[in-house]
Write a protein that holds these residues in place. Sequence first.
Motif: not given
Length: 420
Positions: A27, A34, A155, A159
């Motif tokens: 991640y 993100y 991810f 997620r």
Amino acid sequence: MIWRSWDLNLKVRLLGELITHTFFWMYFPFIALYFSDTFGKDVAGLLLTVPPLLGIFSNLAGGYLADRIGRKKTMLISISTSSVMFGLFAFSPSPWIDYLAFIGIGMAGSMFWPASSAMVADLTTEEDRRVVFATFYTAMNIGVVLGPVLGSIFFVHYRFELLLVCTIVEFLYGIAIFFLIKETLPALTGKREASAAPPARFSLREQFRNYAIIFKDKPFAIYILAGVLVAIAFMQLDLYMALYVKENVHSQPLVWWGNWSFSIGGTSAFGWLMGLNGLLVVLFTLPVTHWFQSWSDRNSLILSSTLYGFGFFLMAFTSNIWLLFGCMFVLTLGELIRTPVVQSFISKYAPEDARGQYMGASSLQFSLGRFIAPLAIGLSQWMAPIGIFSIILGISLLSALLYVYMFRLIPQKKNADQRS
């Protein structure tokens, strides 16, 4: 030191840290993307400067607690916190809560490492320490190599499920530490017991007072300064080198056969260079550690700084991908020589009753280096690549000179300690 002869503490933690590192790197590389998509690039850039600064304080607190309440308890506090933060991230209803959870995970991880490194030092002899640290470093980098590949799938598309599994993995690792790992904090006697006795409660004043004493240790302060310079140079792998390769390494054949060829350039070339770095770390950390086992800490640190500097500097003279692979091999060799030596040196140099705090203070090298290193990107707007790479070389060679000076001071300090 053969793996079968390791203490159970080390075996459990090696397996646990291999697994947790792999999930962490599933991640972590995608967090910047993100938050950039969520908050915008400008806001995300500012937000991502906060975790490294908070990590400095967490490192120091982790070292302090490791020497006061014990290695095991400190690791359990860290793992419990990260498990809760991963759960919060998974079930978060807001991007701002995501950000707070991300900060919590980072701070928990920073608290974990001083206690973890101190426990390795507690359980190993001086002769075996480099190999054991190198084995842990290899396990960590297996996660670095595998995690992003898996994370590019999970991810992006799963997620919530990934973060939920991270929560469970951290929780199970905490249970394993609680039931299978024994405390290794050395028992103290006499005057050292009185001076190192834990205070009745956690005290920030006591913590800062102890660290102030550590940084008055002149050889250690020079060691930290040299390490910061090395970290500034090494961090350019992800910073200036990425920019240089993107702008200067144009599409070119990597392999060819007759009329067929496979070409890379720009961002794809950077990916191949970083992939080579990760592969070399996984395959050669232990062999290189064995090859340099007979080298002194002094010569190993000086050589590694020199290899860092020239590995980067030579990049300024080529845009050929195969020659850049050669430069990457040189600077990665510096990384492989340095990493186990740094950890084993601190464990030898630090007093037993302050080993965790010295480990925590030592981690400032990376934290401060990571904070200063992005300045190279700004300088690149005003300087040609040869100028930036020359600065990197100069910083690396200066760190080598500081190591020379530091090792001259250590015998003087030992003599002064014996007289007192």
